[in-house]
Design a protein around this motif. Structure first.
Motif, PDB file in Angstrom:
ATOM      1  N   ASN A 150       0.838  -1.196   0.000  1.00 42.73           N
ATOM      2  CA  ASN A 150       0.000   0.000   0.000  1.00 42.73           C
ATOM      3  C   ASN A 150       0.874   1.247   0.000  1.00 42.73           C
ATOM      4  O   ASN A 150       1.965   1.260   0.567  1.00 42.73           O
ATOM      5  CB  ASN A 150      -0.922   0.005   1.223  1.00 42.73           C
ATOM      6  CG  ASN A 150      -1.982   1.093   1.140  1.00 42.73           C
ATOM      7  OD1 ASN A 150      -1.728   2.247   1.483  1.00 42.73           O
ATOM      8  ND2 ASN A 150      -3.167   0.721   0.682  1.00 42.73           N
ATOM      9  N   ARG A 151       0.362   2.298  -0.608  1.00 46.79           N
ATOM     10  CA  ARG A 151       1.133   3.534  -0.724  1.00 46.79           C
ATOM     11  C   ARG A 151       1.422   4.163   0.637  1.00 46.79           C
ATOM     12  O   ARG A 151       2.380   4.938   0.768  1.00 46.79           O
ATOM     13  CB  ARG A 151       0.383   4.517  -1.606  1.00 46.79           C
ATOM     14  CG  ARG A 151      -0.964   4.959  -1.055  1.00 46.79           C
ATOM     15  CD  ARG A 151      -1.750   5.778  -2.056  1.00 46.79           C
ATOM     16  NE  ARG A 151      -0.984   6.937  -2.498  1.00 46.79           N
ATOM     17  CZ  ARG A 151      -1.362   7.721  -3.520  1.00 46.79           C
ATOM     18  NH1 ARG A 151      -2.479   7.434  -4.182  1.00 46.79           N
ATOM     19  NH2 ARG A 151      -0.636   8.755  -3.854  1.00 46.79           N
ATOM     20  N   ILE A 173       7.773   0.357  -6.544  1.00 46.39           N
ATOM     21  CA  ILE A 173       8.940   0.602  -5.706  1.00 46.39           C
ATOM     22  C   ILE A 173       9.887  -0.588  -5.879  1.00 46.39           C
ATOM     23  O   ILE A 173       9.465  -1.741  -5.808  1.00 46.39           O
ATOM     24  CB  ILE A 173       8.567   0.812  -4.226  1.00 46.39           C
ATOM     25  CG1 ILE A 173       9.815   1.188  -3.420  1.00 46.39           C
ATOM     26  CG2 ILE A 173       7.862  -0.382  -3.638  1.00 46.39           C
ATOM     27  CD1 ILE A 173       9.509   1.680  -2.011  1.00 46.39           C
ATOM     28  N   SER A 174      11.141  -0.292  -6.147  1.00 47.30           N
ATOM     29  CA  SER A 174      12.123  -1.339  -6.411  1.00 47.30           C
ATOM     30  C   SER A 174      13.349  -1.131  -5.556  1.00 47.30           C
ATOM     31  O   SER A 174      13.451  -0.162  -4.786  1.00 47.30           O
ATOM     32  CB  SER A 174      12.520  -1.335  -7.897  1.00 47.30           C
ATOM     33  OG  SER A 174      13.201  -0.136  -8.216  1.00 47.30           O
ATOM     34  N   GLU A 175      14.300  -2.038  -5.683  1.00 46.68           N
ATOM     35  CA  GLU A 175      15.546  -1.926  -4.939  1.00 46.68           C
ATOM     36  C   GLU A 175      16.253  -0.611  -5.242  1.00 46.68           C
ATOM     37  O   GLU A 175      16.850   0.007  -4.350  1.00 46.68           O
ATOM     38  CB  GLU A 175      16.469  -3.090  -5.307  1.00 46.68           C
ATOM     39  CG  GLU A 175      15.930  -4.456  -4.910  1.00 46.68           C
ATOM     40  CD  GLU A 175      16.743  -5.580  -5.499  1.00 46.68           C
ATOM     41  OE1 GLU A 175      16.779  -6.664  -4.878  1.00 46.68           O
ATOM     42  OE2 GLU A 175      17.345  -5.377  -6.571  1.00 46.68           O
ATOM     43  N   GLY A 176      16.184  -0.178  -6.495  1.00 42.44           N
ATOM     44  CA  GLY A 176      16.847   1.065  -6.865  1.00 42.44           C
ATOM     45  C   GLY A 176      16.304   2.278  -6.151  1.00 42.44           C
ATOM     46  O   GLY A 176      17.038   3.258  -5.919  1.00 42.44           O
ATOM     47  N   ASP A 177      15.009   2.237  -5.773  1.00 47.23           N
ATOM     48  CA  ASP A 177      14.416   3.381  -5.069  1.00 47.23           C
ATOM     49  C   ASP A 177      14.873   3.459  -3.616  1.00 47.23           C
ATOM     50  O   ASP A 177      14.653   4.485  -2.956  1.00 47.23           O
ATOM     51  CB  ASP A 177      12.884   3.279  -5.122  1.00 47.23           C
ATOM     52  CG  ASP A 177      12.347   3.379  -6.534  1.00 47.23           C
ATOM     53  OD1 ASP A 177      12.825   4.255  -7.283  1.00 47.23           O
ATOM     54  OD2 ASP A 177      11.461   2.572  -6.891  1.00 47.23           O
ATOM     55  N   SER A 227      15.916  10.207  -0.125  1.00 47.36           N
ATOM     56  CA  SER A 227      16.844   9.676   0.877  1.00 47.36           C
ATOM     57  C   SER A 227      16.280   9.665   2.287  1.00 47.36           C
ATOM     58  O   SER A 227      16.780   8.931   3.146  1.00 47.36           O
ATOM     59  CB  SER A 227      18.144  10.489   0.865  1.00 47.36           C
ATOM     60  OG  SER A 227      18.765  10.430  -0.397  1.00 47.36           O
ATOM     61  N   ASN A 228      15.235  10.484   2.551  1.00 51.62           N
ATOM     62  CA  ASN A 228      14.778  10.637   3.927  1.00 51.62           C
ATOM     63  C   ASN A 228      13.317  10.297   4.165  1.00 51.62           C
ATOM     64  O   ASN A 228      12.903  10.196   5.327  1.00 51.62           O
ATOM     65  CB  ASN A 228      15.007  12.090   4.379  1.00 51.62           C
ATOM     66  CG  ASN A 228      16.479  12.431   4.456  1.00 51.62           C
ATOM     67  OD1 ASN A 228      17.152  12.209   5.463  1.00 51.62           O
ATOM     68  ND2 ASN A 228      17.005  13.008   3.367  1.00 51.62           N
ATOM     69  N   ALA A 229      12.513  10.138   3.118  1.00 51.73           N
ATOM     70  CA  ALA A 229      11.078   9.915   3.286  1.00 51.73           C
ATOM     71  C   ALA A 229      10.803   8.607   4.022  1.00 51.73           C
ATOM     72  O   ALA A 229      11.567   7.630   3.929  1.00 51.73           O
ATOM     73  CB  ALA A 229      10.381   9.916   1.938  1.00 51.73           C
ATOM     74  N   ASP A 279       6.244   8.390  -1.227  1.00 47.37           N
ATOM     75  CA  ASP A 279       7.189   9.474  -1.450  1.00 47.37           C
ATOM     76  C   ASP A 279       8.421   9.042  -2.245  1.00 47.37           C
ATOM     77  O   ASP A 279       9.116   9.889  -2.813  1.00 47.37           O
ATOM     78  CB  ASP A 279       7.635  10.061  -0.110  1.00 47.37           C
ATOM     79  CG  ASP A 279       6.513  10.797   0.608  1.00 47.37           C
ATOM     80  OD1 ASP A 279       5.735  11.487  -0.087  1.00 47.37           O
ATOM     81  OD2 ASP A 279       6.410  10.670   1.842  1.00 47.37           O
ATOM     82  N   VAL A 280       8.714   7.763  -2.247  1.00 51.57           N
ATOM     83  CA  VAL A 280       9.917   7.296  -2.950  1.00 51.57           C
ATOM     84  C   VAL A 280       9.598   6.427  -4.159  1.00 51.57           C
ATOM     85  O   VAL A 280      10.484   6.126  -4.957  1.00 51.57           O
ATOM     86  CB  VAL A 280      10.841   6.513  -1.987  1.00 51.57           C
ATOM     87  CG1 VAL A 280      11.247   7.374  -0.819  1.00 51.57           C
ATOM     88  CG2 VAL A 280      10.175   5.238  -1.503  1.00 51.57           C
TER      89      VAL A 280
END
Length: 389
Positions: free
Chosen positions: A175-176, A208-212, A245-247, A252-253
């Motif tokens: 979920n978002r 959302i993936s590992e890169g995010d 980097s902080n969310a 948000d990411v």
């Protein structure tokens, strides 16, 4: 008496008479070569009749001389396509010469179907050179299932492989409003590299993936720039990097730019999306909701299954195998060289003759290798020498 006119080649501007003569000789040799070239395909325009009957549409195509093996019916994207290919050869030997006659006839016609019509809705029959195809009208139930070749003597209806045939349906989502820590844990626990992100109603809103999750302040991997490069970085880019980097929340990411497909999208289009956008997976949606996902590994599995199905036992009929090899060579890029000789002995196809390039030679060899009934290919082809300019 027939009077013929012979034109003397006129030199072009700044061209010597000798060069003009050479140009004319080259032209004569080109025309001589074209005169010996046999046509690849002779077009056929069959008689077609379409009738609108109660509850269904009936298409009749008259194909005298065609057998069921010469005709193929395919369905895809609400389009019915009927194609036919027929090749005839005759060899006559006498004391003085050997006469070879070859003819190749082909046709292809497409017809629009009601939206949502599938291969299972199509009924095909072929009897005495007449092909009959019926399908239900829009909103009408199918008149009967597809008849296969063994039961009716009609060509089987084929359709392209679509996303629904290979997609993974039990997709793990997040979920978002969940946290990025939860996302990282789910990726690790399920041994996956990406998660579709959905909202409270189940609609796909992102990925959302590992890169995010690679650039995080918690592990000291946030993006850092030198002071002079920082001067040329926009404030929007710096703010976006800070959020990444902080969310704390997934929304948000996550990647909001979605590359998706419908469940009836052909696999060829799925492969194009993966290649064009450099991504590893394509979410499959229906009415805005996630119903599956197709990844590169799913395409590999589909390829492995198709390759296994294509491998058929040798029929033992070398003459029929040779006919199939000739059809494959005709369809290969660049076509079949007219001086190429093809023989089949005990399932071994021998290709002997010229090829215009090493690439065409490889294409012809692969076309023969993938022909049903061929267990080996003996490549005796050679590259045609290039005429010096």
């Amino acid at each position: 008496m027939t009077l013929k006119s012979f034109l003397t080649p006129r030199p072009e501007r700044n061209e010597t008479p000798l060069l003009a003569l050479r140009r004319e000789i080259d032209r004569l040799f080109d025309e001589f070569g074209r005169a010996w070239t046999t046509p690849d395909i002779v077009g056929l325009t069959p008689r077609i009749n379409m009738l609108q009957r109660e509850g269904h549409t009936e298409l009749t195509i008259e194909l005298p001389g065609f057998d069921q093996k010469d005709v193929e019916v395919s369905v895809g994207d609400d389009i019915l396509t009927v194609t036919g290919k027929k090749r005839l050869e005759s060899d006559t030997d006498d004391a003085d010469a050997r006469v070879q006659e070859r003819s190749y006839t082909a046709f292809s016609h497409s017809f629009e179907l009601p939206p949502g019509t599938g291969a299972g809705d199509i009924k095909v029959q072929m009897d005495k050179g007449a092909l009959s195809v019926t399908w239900p009208k829009a909103g009408q139930p199918a008149a009967g299932g597809t008849m296969n070749e063994s039961e009716t003597g009609a060509p089987a209806v084929k359709r392209p492989t679509i996303a629904a045939d290979v997609m993974v349906t039990n997709v793990i989502t997040i979920n978002r409003h969940q946290t990025v820590q939860e996302a990282a844990r789910m990726l690790l626990d399920h041994h996956i590299s990406g998660l579709p992100v959905v909202d409270d109603s189940g609609h796909l809103v992102g990925l959302i993936s590992e890169g995010d999750l690679m650039r995080r302040t918690e592990i000291g991997t946030e993006k850092r720039r030198s002071w002079w490069l920082e001067l040329f970085t926009s404030s929007e880019t710096r703010a976006s990097d800070y959020v990444k980097s902080n969310a704390l929340l997934v929304e948000d990411v996550m990647t909001k730019r979605l590359i998706t497909a419908q469940d009836d999208t052909p696999l060829s289009e799925i492969a194009t999306l993966l290649e064009r956008h450099g991504i590893k997976r394509v979410p499959i949606i229906r009415d805005g909701k996630l119903v599956g996902i197709v990844s590169r590994s799913n395409l590999l599995q589909a390829f492995a299954s198709a390759s296994a199905e294509r491998t058929q036992p040798r029929t033992g009929d070398d003459r029929a195998t040779r006919e199939r090899v000739l059809e494959q060579l005709k369809a290969a890029p660049g076509g079949m060289p007219w001086l190429l000789t093809v023989t089949v002995d005990d399932g071994v196809a021998e290709l002997r003759g010229p090829a215009s390039s090493e690439e065409q030679r490889a294409a012809l060899r692969v076309a023969a290798e993938t022909t049903p009934g061929v267990r080996a290919v003996k490549d005796e082809m050679y590259r045609m020498p290039r005429v010096p300019e």
